[in-house]
Design a protein around this motif. Sequence first.
Motif, PDB file in Angstrom:
ATOM      1  N   LYS A  22       1.120  -1.294   0.254  1.00 24.57           N
ATOM      2  CA  LYS A  22      -0.035  -0.003   0.072  1.00 24.57           C
ATOM      3  C   LYS A  22       0.594   1.220   0.534  1.00 24.57           C
ATOM      4  N   GLN A  23       0.473   1.653  -0.598  1.00 27.40           N
ATOM      5  CA  GLN A  23       1.185   3.733  -0.931  1.00 27.40           C
ATOM      6  C   GLN A  23       0.868   4.324  -0.440  1.00 27.40           C
ATOM      7  N   PRO A  24      -0.388   4.717   1.256  1.00 20.33           N
ATOM      8  CA  PRO A  24      -0.929   5.989   1.688  1.00 20.33           C
ATOM      9  C   PRO A  24      -0.186   7.276   1.457  1.00 20.33           C
ATOM     10  N   VAL A  25      -1.131   8.196   1.672  1.00 21.09           N
ATOM     11  CA  VAL A  25      -0.837   9.707   0.695  1.00 21.09           C
ATOM     12  C   VAL A  25      -1.910  10.188   1.573  1.00 21.09           C
ATOM     13  N   PRO A  26      -1.534  11.480   2.434  1.00 24.36           N
ATOM     14  CA  PRO A  26      -1.682  12.428   3.262  1.00 24.36           C
ATOM     15  C   PRO A  26      -3.163  13.146   2.811  1.00 24.36           C
ATOM     16  N   TRP A  27      -2.788  13.388   1.639  1.00 22.84           N
ATOM     17  CA  TRP A  27      -4.059  13.867   0.907  1.00 22.84           C
ATOM     18  C   TRP A  27      -5.422  13.262   0.698  1.00 22.84           C
ATOM     19  N   ARG A  28      -5.594  11.892   1.553  1.00 21.33           N
ATOM     20  CA  ARG A  28      -6.757  11.218   0.432  1.00 21.33           C
ATOM     21  C   ARG A  28      -7.029  10.384   2.500  1.00 21.33           C
ATOM     22  N   LEU A 118       6.092  12.851   9.202  1.00 15.41           N
ATOM     23  CA  LEU A 118       6.432  11.523   9.113  1.00 15.41           C
ATOM     24  C   LEU A 118       5.141  10.774   9.981  1.00 15.41           C
ATOM     25  N   ALA A 119       4.994   9.566   9.509  1.00 15.97           N
ATOM     26  CA  ALA A 119       4.451   8.492  10.459  1.00 15.97           C
ATOM     27  C   ALA A 119       5.027   7.265  10.461  1.00 15.97           C
ATOM     28  N   VAL A 120       4.369   6.749  11.980  1.00 19.39           N
ATOM     29  CA  VAL A 120       5.166   5.428  12.196  1.00 19.39           C
ATOM     30  C   VAL A 120       4.230   5.071  13.066  1.00 19.39           C
ATOM     31  N   GLY A 121       3.886   3.559  12.254  1.00 19.04           N
ATOM     32  CA  GLY A 121       3.076   2.764  12.615  1.00 19.04           C
ATOM     33  C   GLY A 121       2.924   1.575  11.576  1.00 19.04           C
ATOM     34  N   SER A 122       2.173   0.391  10.929  1.00 15.64           N
ATOM     35  CA  SER A 122       1.819  -0.814  11.199  1.00 15.64           C
ATOM     36  C   SER A 122       1.845   0.121   9.181  1.00 15.64           C
ATOM     37  N   VAL A 123       2.278  -0.912   8.226  1.00 20.52           N
ATOM     38  CA  VAL A 123       1.484  -0.342   6.804  1.00 20.52           C
ATOM     39  C   VAL A 123      -0.185  -0.169   6.557  1.00 20.52           C
ATOM     40  N   GLU A 124      -0.440  -0.644   6.914  1.00 19.15           N
ATOM     41  CA  GLU A 124      -2.019  -0.702   6.905  1.00 19.15           C
ATOM     42  C   GLU A 124      -2.857  -0.219   7.085  1.00 19.15           C
ATOM     43  N   ALA A 125      -1.984  -0.133   9.188  1.00 22.46           N
ATOM     44  CA  ALA A 125      -2.901   1.096   9.889  1.00 22.46           C
ATOM     45  C   ALA A 125      -2.290   2.605   9.532  1.00 22.46           C
TER      46      ALA A 125
END
Length: 408
Positions: A22-28, A118-125
């Motif tokens: 997954k490639q999470p992006v903040p604007w979404r 910056l974000a820290v967590g599991s990729v899913e989270a």
Amino acid sequence: MMRPLLLLLCYLGIAGSVSAQKQPVPWRIDFAGLYHPGRPGIDARREGADSLRLFVRFPAGTAPRADQHLRVMTWSSYEARRPGWQDDLGPFGQTSRGNDVTVSFCVPLAPLAAAAVLAVGSVEAIADAPEVTAWLLLTAELRRRPFVLTDSAGRPLLRRYLRTGETVRLDLDAGASAVLTLRRYPHDFSPALPPHTDPARQRPAPRTLTAASVQTLVADQPIRFAEPGLYTLQLGDAPPLGVLVQPDGFPEVTTAPELIDPLRYLTTSLEREQLERSEAPKRAVDEFWLRAAGGEQSVARVLIRDFYGRVAEANRLFTAHKPGWMTDRGLLYVVLGPPDRVERSATAERWEYLGPERAGTYTFRPKPSTFAPDYYELVRRPEYEWLWMRAVQQWRTGKNAPAPRAGR
């Protein structure tokens, strides 16, 4: 109370960018979950010349599963279409779900040069559950500050307020100055005005503050604040850290003045004056809520619990140079509750409320300072007046607590 588990990792052999499913992006991402209790906390300090040490606390039940990998991801801005630098710290490895877990590890500064978030967590989270992800704004000051505050047992505080009588220490970079300069500033700041108020009526905060007192301390010694106030802590020429020291009991509100003051959002100045002049002000506050509840004690209890619960939570979330309930975001949080949706960009934070009773959208603009790098001010508009007055009336007529009334 069970003490949180502390995991110390020094992760300096970074392998570079790691691919992810997954490639999470903040604007979404909808950030509304960050304004609910139980969210992770995060802070950082410089370590050596080329690293940043992160401190992340996952409240009970929010840490990644033992089989999930802990991921660090960065973006150049909230609008970025793809992550920048990212790395995998490996399986989280914790199976206990009953305790807070605090993790500390190092990341290199060089690949963070172009990063703002910056974000820290599991990729899913990170992708699907930002409320159990730790999010950090990577300011220039943060990258250079060589310490974080800890409690007397050495656990990072991860908050910008302290209590009188509370003992704290500095977790220091080994190369930091041994001399700590402590400055105290005036802190007479006004509570936020309603969202429809003419901005010209807002009393602007001073552009600069002059220290009322300056004290020099040994950096590795315990620090205890004897009186409330607005303080900065600074080591050498590194950027200072601003903290607000409040009476014991903060962020909860219990004394008569603390209970009356937030009622300015629901009352007239004459009503507040009558509450303050009462021979028994706490009883007068109870009577105010009993009137709002139409004389029904069960409803009054719910109103009191919900209103002052929001005040305390606003203090935890938004305290800066003044208590959180007094800030613009705290104003909306107390009266309207947590937003249903939150969008972030480099130039704004946008709150959306849904439903027939509180529907509306509010925009905040960033106004960072030493005391609050993530401070925001509301863009006030006259069209908010009807929405605001309806929300206030909901409180004043007990309609915010329908469940106890229906059970009578």
